[in-house]
Write an enzyme that holds these catalytic residues in place. Structure first.
Site, mmCIF file in Angstrom:
data_model
loop_
_atom_site.group_PDB
_atom_site.id
_atom_site.type_symbol
_atom_site.label_atom_id
_atom_site.label_comp_id
_atom_site.label_asym_id
_atom_site.label_seq_id
_atom_site.Cartn_x
_atom_site.Cartn_y
_atom_site.Cartn_z
ATOM 1 N N LYS A 273 0.793 -1.237 0.000
ATOM 2 C CA LYS A 273 0.000 0.000 0.000
ATOM 3 C C LYS A 273 0.825 1.286 0.000
ATOM 4 O O LYS A 273 0.316 2.366 0.325
ATOM 5 C CB LYS A 273 -1.013 0.049 1.151
ATOM 6 C CG LYS A 273 -1.858 -1.169 1.320
ATOM 7 C CD LYS A 273 -2.340 -1.794 0.047
ATOM 8 C CE LYS A 273 -3.418 -1.006 -0.639
ATOM 9 N NZ LYS A 273 -3.737 -1.644 -1.950
ATOM 10 N N HIS B 53 7.032 -7.312 -2.221
ATOM 11 C CA HIS B 53 6.846 -6.633 -0.927
ATOM 12 C C HIS B 53 7.757 -7.259 0.128
ATOM 13 O O HIS B 53 7.627 -6.969 1.313
ATOM 14 C CB HIS B 53 5.394 -6.770 -0.463
ATOM 15 C CG HIS B 53 4.399 -6.033 -1.308
ATOM 16 N ND1 HIS B 53 4.537 -4.701 -1.625
ATOM 17 C CD2 HIS B 53 3.251 -6.441 -1.898
ATOM 18 C CE1 HIS B 53 3.512 -4.329 -2.372
ATOM 19 N NE2 HIS B 53 2.724 -5.355 -2.550
ATOM 20 N N SER C 51 -4.849 2.635 4.332
ATOM 21 C CA SER C 51 -5.009 2.001 3.022
ATOM 22 C C SER C 51 -4.980 0.478 3.173
ATOM 23 O O SER C 51 -5.777 -0.249 2.570
ATOM 24 C CB SER C 51 -3.880 2.484 2.103
ATOM 25 O OG SER C 51 -3.982 1.902 0.848
HETATM 26 P P1 A3P Z 1 -5.304 4.500 -0.947
HETATM 27 O O1 A3P Z 1 -5.891 3.220 -0.444
HETATM 28 O O2 A3P Z 1 -4.858 5.410 0.158
HETATM 29 O O3 A3P Z 1 -6.171 5.196 -1.937
HETATM 30 P P2 A3P Z 1 -0.198 -0.278 -3.673
HETATM 31 O O4 A3P Z 1 -0.192 -0.197 -5.151
HETATM 32 O O5 A3P Z 1 1.169 -0.319 -3.059
HETATM 33 O O6 A3P Z 1 -1.075 -1.381 -3.198
HETATM 34 O O7 A3P Z 1 -0.801 1.083 -3.132
HETATM 35 C C1 A3P Z 1 -2.151 1.399 -3.315
HETATM 36 C C2 A3P Z 1 -2.362 2.812 -2.850
HETATM 37 O O8 A3P Z 1 -1.768 3.712 -3.807
HETATM 38 C C3 A3P Z 1 -3.838 3.160 -2.773
HETATM 39 O O9 A3P Z 1 -3.938 4.138 -1.723
HETATM 40 C C4 A3P Z 1 -4.045 3.777 -4.144
HETATM 41 O O10 A3P Z 1 -5.200 4.582 -4.269
HETATM 42 C C5 A3P Z 1 -2.777 4.610 -4.259
HETATM 43 N N1 A3P Z 1 -2.510 5.048 -5.636
HETATM 44 C C6 A3P Z 1 -2.427 4.304 -6.739
HETATM 45 N N2 A3P Z 1 -2.239 5.073 -7.825
HETATM 46 C C7 A3P Z 1 -2.199 6.341 -7.394
HETATM 47 C C8 A3P Z 1 -2.051 7.620 -8.040
HETATM 48 N N3 A3P Z 1 -1.928 7.727 -9.350
HETATM 49 N N4 A3P Z 1 -2.068 8.729 -7.269
HETATM 50 C C9 A3P Z 1 -2.222 8.630 -5.928
HETATM 51 N N5 A3P Z 1 -2.374 7.472 -5.259
HETATM 52 C C10 A3P Z 1 -2.369 6.326 -5.988
#
Ligand code: A3P
Length: 351
Positions: free
Chosen positions: A94, A157, A188
C-alpha cells in the site's frame, strides 16, 4: 460386484493422483490447484481468508504471512537468478507500488501509454512471491516462463533480507523502493484487508487493525524494519537503487518522473514525460482497467463493493480514521522507533 470394482478403480485413481501430485514441486502443486479452482470458479473456497503464521524460511529468517504464500514461494524466490537488466519495484504493501510500477514501465517503454493500456500492469510487472497474484498466477512461475530475451519487471513486498540472495549480495539489476507515511499506509492497508476477500485475514475493527499494525502483527511483518533496512541499503547502493516516497510523488509527479527516468538512464522528451504524468494521475489511473485491479474484482479475489483498489489516493486521509488518542500513541511510538532515522516522512499535505 460392479460397485466394488468401481470403488477400487476410484481408489486407485485417487491414490495414484495423490502420489503423482506429491512428486511435483510445491510451486507447481499450488499452480495446478489454483488453475483448477479458477477454471471451476471455486477460487473463493480454495483461497479463503487465511490465518497469519510466523513462517520459517530457508535462510533462517521468519516472516508473518498466510501459510500458503510461503509454502511454495519465498524459499524459491531466494534462489532466483538476477539479471543485469532486471527492474525491481519493492515496497511495503500500500505504499504506491502499482503507481510506481506503471511509471517505471512507461519510462522504460518511451512513454507508450497505448501499449500500457493494452495489458494489465500486474501482468507487465510480476509480483514475484505471490502464490496467486489476485488471479494473475504464481509470480515465480510467470517469471520463469518469460522468454530469455524479455526484460523482467519484478514487483515485491518482501523485506530486504528475503529478496533473492543474488540481489541482496550483488545489487544486480535496478531496484526502486517506494515508501509511504505509515499512518496513510495503515489506513489504506485496512481497506485492502477488507476488500481482498481471499488471501488476507479479516482485519477486525479499525482500532484492532491499527493495534495489530503497530505490533507488526500483519502480513510482511514490521513496517519499521522494512523501511529502515531498505533505506540503509539505499545509502550504500545509490547507483543501482532509488528511493521514492508516495508523498513526493503527490507533491510533484513530474519532477519525480524525471528523477526516475534519470535513475533508469532513459532520455525522454518533455512531451513524453508529460504524457506519463497525465497517464499516471490518480484521476486517470483509477479508471484505467489495466491498472486498477478490475480483473481481480471480476475474478472474485477482491470485492470492489467493499472498497476500490484505487481508493482515495491522498496524503492525510489518516485524519479521518485516527482518534486523538490513537494518534498520540502512534506518534509516541513512531518517535521512539525512528529517532535515529535520517529518513523523514510527511503526514500532512498542508505543511
Ligand atoms: P489509498 O488506499 O490510500 O487510496 P499499492 O499499489 O502499493 O497497493 O498502493 C495502493 C495505494 O496507492 C492506494 O492508496 C491507491 O489509491 C494509491 N494510488 C495508486 N495510484 C495512485 C495515483 N496515481 N495517485 C495517488 N495514489 C495512488
Amino acid at each position: 460386484m460392479c460397485l466394488v470394482v468401481g470403488f477400487t478403480i476410484v481408489v486407485i485413481v485417487v491414490l495414484s493422483s495423490v502420489l503423482w501430485f506429491r512428486t511435483l514441486r510445491a510451486a507447481d502443486q499450488i499452480d495446478l490447484l489454483l488453475n483448477i479452482s479458477f477454471k471451476l470458479g471455486i477460487q473463493r473456497f480454495v483461497l479463503r481468508r487465511p490465518v497469519l503464521h510466523n513462517l520459517s524460511l530457508a535462510n533462517g529468517r521468519t516472516l508473518l504471512m498466510p501459510r500458503a504464500f510461503l509454502k511454495y514461494s519465498i524459499d524459491e524466490v531466494l534462489k532466483l537468478d538476477i539479471r543485469h537488466d532486471d527492474i525491481i519495484v519493492s515496497s511495503y504493501m500500500k505504499a504506491g507500488t502499482t503507481w510506481v510500477s506503471e511509471i517505471v514501465w512507461l519510462i522504460c517503454h518511451n512513454a507508450d501509454t497505448v501499449a500500457a493500456k493494452q495489458s494489465s500492469v500486474h501482468r507487465r510487472f510480476v509480483y514475484v512471491e505471490a502464490l496467486d497474484h489476485q488471479g494473475f498466477g504464481c509470480g515465480l512461475q510467470t517469471i520463469e516462463k518469460l522468454p530469455e530475451e524479455r526484460r523482467r519487471y519484478i514487483k515485491t513486498h518482501l523485506p530486504f533480507e528475503l529478496l533473492p540472495n543474488e540481489l541482496q549480495r550483488s545489487g544486480k539489476g535496478k531496484m526502486i523502493y517506494v515508501a509511504r507515511n505509515p499512518k496513510d499506509l495503515c489506513v489504506s492497508l485496512y481497506h485492502f484487508y477488507k476488500m481482498v476477500v481471499t488471501g488476507l485475514p479479516e482485519p477486525g475493527t479499525w482500532s484492532e487493525f491499527l493495534s495489530n499494525f503497530c505490533r507488526s502483527n500483519v502480513a510482511y511483518g514490521s513496517w519499521f524494519r522494512h523501511v529502515e533496512k531498505y533505506w540503509q541499503v539505499y545509502q550504500e547502493r545509490k547507483d543501482t537503487m532509488y528511493f521514492v516516497t508516495y508523498e513526493n510523488l503527490k507533491k510533484d509527479l513530474k519532477e519525480e518522473v524525471k528523477k526516475l527516468a534519470g535513475f533508469l538512464e532513459k532520455e525522454l522528451s518533455d512531451e513524453e514525460i508529460d504524457r506519463i504524468v497525465r497517464h499516471c494521475t490518480f484521476a486517470n489511473l483509477s479508471v484505467n482497467q489495466n491498472a486498477n485491479y478490475s480483473e481481480a474484482d471480476a475474478s472474485g479475489v477482491m470485492d470492489f463493493k467493499i472498497s476500490k483498489f484505487m481508493r482515495k489516493g491522498e496524503v492525510g486521509d489518516w485524519k479521518n480514521y485516527f482518534t486523538i488518542n490513537q494518534n498520540d500513541e502512534f506518534d509516541r511510538m513512531f518517535q521512539e522507533r525512528t529517532k535515529d532515522w535520517t529518513l523523514k516522512f510527511e503526514f500532512d499535505p498542508s505543511n
